[in-house]
Design an enzyme around this catalytic site. Sequence first.
Site, PDB file in Angstrom:
ATOM      1  CE  LYS A  58      56.575  16.224  31.293  1.00 46.05           C
ATOM      2  NZ  LYS A  58      56.957  14.836  31.658  1.00 46.05           N
ATOM      3  CE1 TYR A  93      57.440  18.524  28.553  1.00 48.32           C
ATOM      4  CE2 TYR A  93      57.898  20.698  29.445  1.00 48.32           C
ATOM      5  CZ  TYR A  93      58.087  19.333  29.466  1.00 48.32           C
ATOM      6  OH  TYR A  93      58.910  18.775  30.409  1.00 48.32           O
ATOM      7  CB  SER A 137      57.807  20.201  33.351  1.00 50.90           C
ATOM      8  OG  SER A 137      58.404  21.366  32.834  1.00 50.90           O
TER       9      SER A 137
END
Length: 325
Positions: free
Chosen positions: A145, A141, A117
């Site tokens: 990643k 998040y 991402s």
Amino acid sequence: MAWLVTGGAGYIGAHVVRALQKADLAPVVIDDLSSGIAAFVPEGVPFVRANLLDRAAVGAALDEHDVAGVIHIAGFKYAGVSVTRPLHTYAQNVSAMVVLLEELAARGIDKVVFSSSAATYGTPDVDLVTEDTGLHPESPYGETKLIGEWLLRDAEVAHGLRHTSLRYFNVVGSGSTDLFDASPHNLFPLVFDMLYRGATPRINGEDYPTPDGTCVRDYIHVADLALAHVAAARRLAAGEPLERVYNLGSGDGHSVRQIMDTIREVTGIDFTPEVHERRPGDPARIVASGELAARDLDWRMRHDLREMVASAWAARQQAGDTYPR
């Protein structure tokens, strides 16, 4: 020999599965349907309903389907929500990936394409993000990643894993009218849902230092994204060299105002977006270069903004009242 697609019943994963089918690369899907939709898995594609934390199910899927490589897309993908659910995010994105990599190493499966991402960059202070731009994730998040990329790097050293990670920003559009984005957090489905309900979409801030005063973001078509995953898988299967990381960026970007104008034009629904105050932390512009991916993965923007909106709208219309809420 098959390619296991984790999260293959999701919006992005389902497009990757269909692209693999067209490339004769024999996809197999594993998905727990926490956000995926079973109907997205094409007839004839093996489907294992399981979470990657279920070690026995992961191992059985790898053995039963003679898996040669993995395209790892599954994960908890809501950056904002991850701030309030950090432990869940780490479990789904890090612990689950550890299980997957351990099961691959135990079987000598040495090829992984990782759906990473652009959240790994945080809020970059450059006009055009490249693979060398500093990494400063700002949410659990984004952190998970980045840790996923580290896990791949370490598995390469320890087990000879061959891998690449694809970083991207805003994925939109549809490659088939029966595949739609049902995320409650993404711009396109949010605006479409508001229009369906007769509500008025909103713009947060129109005084940014951009051509029309609204935020500029990188939007890419999901079908183009899927092709890049397949190209990476093909190169890994052929033993061809790949960079550890690629940005899948447009190099240009579109403003929120441009998105709204195009949605109004495509849908035929006349609306004037409500303008609200800026949201704290929203940068004026985030756009990435895709030059490296263009060199190695045949990456290019095959769809313009109107095609992105039109394809997404057609899929949303076909879903009708069956669209999940």
